[in-house]
Design an enzyme around this catalytic site. Structure first.
Site, mmCIF file in Angstrom:
data_model
loop_
_atom_site.group_PDB
_atom_site.id
_atom_site.type_symbol
_atom_site.label_atom_id
_atom_site.label_comp_id
_atom_site.label_asym_id
_atom_site.label_seq_id
_atom_site.Cartn_x
_atom_site.Cartn_y
_atom_site.Cartn_z
ATOM 1 N N GLN A 129 0.903 -1.145 -0.014
ATOM 2 C CA GLN A 129 0.175 0.037 0.034
ATOM 3 C C GLN A 129 0.780 1.264 -0.131
ATOM 4 O O GLN A 129 1.634 1.317 0.929
ATOM 5 C CB GLN A 129 -1.075 0.019 1.165
ATOM 6 C CG GLN A 129 -1.801 1.036 1.365
ATOM 7 C CD GLN A 129 -2.385 1.168 2.902
ATOM 8 O OE1 GLN A 129 -1.770 0.366 3.771
ATOM 9 N NE2 GLN A 129 -3.161 2.053 3.316
ATOM 10 N N SER A 132 1.992 6.714 2.545
ATOM 11 C CA SER A 132 2.705 7.563 3.257
ATOM 12 C C SER A 132 4.236 8.010 2.650
ATOM 13 O O SER A 132 4.688 7.058 1.545
ATOM 14 C CB SER A 132 3.148 6.986 4.587
ATOM 15 O OG SER A 132 2.214 6.443 5.289
ATOM 16 N N SER A 164 5.008 -1.233 4.126
ATOM 17 C CA SER A 164 5.285 -2.826 4.345
ATOM 18 C C SER A 164 5.185 -3.520 3.079
ATOM 19 O O SER A 164 4.594 -3.451 2.328
ATOM 20 C CB SER A 164 3.980 -2.948 5.345
ATOM 21 O OG SER A 164 4.038 -2.080 6.215
ATOM 22 N N GLU A 248 -10.287 -2.124 6.741
ATOM 23 C CA GLU A 248 -9.139 -2.666 7.838
ATOM 24 C C GLU A 248 -9.995 -2.999 9.164
ATOM 25 O O GLU A 248 -9.572 -2.485 10.279
ATOM 26 C CB GLU A 248 -7.971 -1.705 8.082
ATOM 27 C CG GLU A 248 -6.820 -2.291 8.391
ATOM 28 C CD GLU A 248 -5.878 -1.165 8.754
ATOM 29 O OE1 GLU A 248 -6.048 -0.074 8.610
ATOM 30 O OE2 GLU A 248 -4.813 -1.651 8.895
ATOM 31 N N GLU A 377 -1.426 10.107 18.885
ATOM 32 C CA GLU A 377 -2.115 11.270 18.845
ATOM 33 C C GLU A 377 -2.974 11.431 18.065
ATOM 34 O O GLU A 377 -3.982 12.193 18.483
ATOM 35 C CB GLU A 377 -0.942 12.349 18.676
ATOM 36 C CG GLU A 377 0.171 12.458 19.737
ATOM 37 C CD GLU A 377 1.125 11.084 19.647
ATOM 38 O OE1 GLU A 377 1.105 10.437 18.486
ATOM 39 O OE2 GLU A 377 1.756 10.937 20.753
#
Ligand SMILES: Cc1cc2nc3c(=O)[nH]c(=O)nc-3n(C[C@H](O)[C@H](O)[C@H](O)COP(=O)(O)OP(=O)(O)OC[C@H]3O[C@@H](n4cnc5c(N)ncnc54)[C@H](O)[C@@H]3O)c2cc1C
Length: 396
Positions: A129, A132, A164, A248, A377
């Site tokens: 995927q 990022s 990943s 997910e 966060e």
């Protein structure tokens, strides 16, 4: 909250348990593990994926017409519970099966479904995927990887990070920018299906502090994808990217069962190991802390069941999933830190069970759990805004 499983759900559990009993690789049951990140591990996991597929246990949540079982949410949870209980090898193609496949089934073209879906399920094609980037993680919509249409193909340039399994992947579900000067950063994005085996794609594994190399930097330099590699509409990629993430759903089940298992293993270690001739479990301080963790691990499980019940009632996952993610990932890190304290230098040597990583390795890995799929966060922001009704985060 209802803790009882129906007779059908129990039958499903027994069927899976019996299948695992018969099909877990013999060497795995004896505690053998291929070296993490090695070609041997990749080959072993591909074989395991194939075994799951042939047994009908690969994409259990998928509709039956696409080779799945159409499993209910509860059955998916039972599946995770049993896989954790049997300590089965991980699925290599989790991104393909858990997210890309369901997305293509939901909104892919007929040609995309025919081309990609069967190979996701049988493990012939492993997916990663590509979301990022170095300056776009929590603030994903700031991503800068660009794709430009040139005749009948897209030309892609940019860099992804923390991808990943990219070093093993055959295909990438890539989110990239396809519009200059969009009215806002969530517009002008597009999702593309990109072949990883081409000269324009370079993968550099990242050596992590736990000594693993399972995520990567991925560089796209004039990489190409066919014009029809778009999922959904061009420039509507944000909606597609979020749809993919919404699949997910049962990941919190995996986390909560793994947490229970870690706790049980630690208690077992304290029962079977001594310090100055006295079993660790007799040490009053260790007993006190184990008892406190027992309560918190149990609370994590009950909270998970509470949110699951709510999801069954409403038919959709709610922001409560953020509580599960925050609580279990932070608790796992704390619990593994406590394990390392108890074991001292032994933590670097002792695996939690035969063939498993050492306690130290697991502790170091647990930090990633508090970052992946939305950092702690960010989970707190979601809880504050969507559950507690507090004012919105000020975004730059
Ligand atoms: C094990 C693992 C696997 C991963 N796999 C993949 C993958 O397969 N594909 C992929 O695309 N990505 C993957 N990621 C990347 C992951 O999605 C990002 O790391 C994550 O979204 C955080 O982004 P970042 O690392 O850029 O940190 P940043 O977003 O730069 O955050 C840095 C720090 O600032 C905090 N912060 C950021 N924004 C806010 C805010 N608004 N309010 C308060 N605090 C804030 C964060 O919590 C963090 O502590 C993976 C990450 C890990 C750890």
């Amino acid at each position: 909250m209802d803790f009882a499983y129906t007779p059908e759900e129990e039958a499903f559990r027994q069927e899976l348990r019996a299948w695992l009993e018969d099909h877990l690789p013999v060497e795995w049951k004896r505690g053998w593990r291929p070296p993490e990140g090695s070609a041997e591990e990749a080959a072993f996991l591909r074989r395991w994926q194939r075994t799951l597929y042939e047994g009908g246990w690969a994409g259990i949540a998928w509709p039956k017409e696409y080779g799945g079982r159409g499993a209910s949410l509860v059955e998916q949870v039972i599946y995770q519970e049993e896989m954790a209980r049997a300590e089965a090898p991980r699925q290599l193609n989790t991104i393909g099966i858990g997210m890309v496949g369901p997305t293509l089934i939901a909104i892919g073209t007929e040609a995309q479904k025919r081309r990609y879906v069967p190979k996701i399920l049988n493990g012939d094609e492993v997916w990663c995927q590509g979301y990022s980037e170095p300056n776009a993680g929590s603030d994903l919509a700031s991503l800068r990887t660009r794709a430009v249409l040139d005749g009948d193909r897209w030309i892609i340039n940019g860099q992804k990070i923390w991808t990943s399994n990219a070093h093993l992947a055959d295909m990438c579900f890539l989110l990239c920018r396809t519009m200059d000067n969009p009215p806002n950063k969530h517009e002008g994005l597009t999702c593309l299906l990109v072949d990883m085996h081409q000269p324009g794609v370079r993968v550099r594994p990242i050596h992590q502090m736990n000594d693993h190399r399972d995520f990567n930097e991925v560089y796209f330099t004039d990489a190409v994808a066919p014009r029809d590699a778009v999922v959904g509409e061009v420039n509507d990629g944000w909606r597609v990217a979020i749809l993919l993430l919404s699949f997910e759903r049962v990941s919190s089940a995996t986390r909560v069962f793994a947490l229970n298992q870690t706790y049980d293993r630690l208690v077992e270690y304290c029962r079977t190991h001594t310090r100055r001739g006295i079993p660790l479990i007799r040490d009053p301080e260790i007993r006190r802390r184990l008892a406190a963790y027992h309560g918190r691990v149990r609370a994590a499980r009950l909270n998970f069941y509470r949110h699951l019940t709510r999801q069954l009632q409403t038919g959709r996952p709610g922001p409560e999933g953020s509580i599960d993610k925050l609580y279990t990932s932070e608790l796992a890190k704390e619990l593994l830190g406590f394990a390392v304290d108890i074991l001292g230098p032994e933590a670097a040597r002792w695996p939690a069970a035969a063939g498993e990583p050492t306690w130290q390795e697991r502790y170091l890995s647990s930090f990633g759990g508090t970052i992946a799929a939305g950092s702690s966060e960010i989970q707190k922001n979601i809880i504050a805004e969507r559950l507690l009704g507090l004012p919105k985060d000020i975004k730059g």
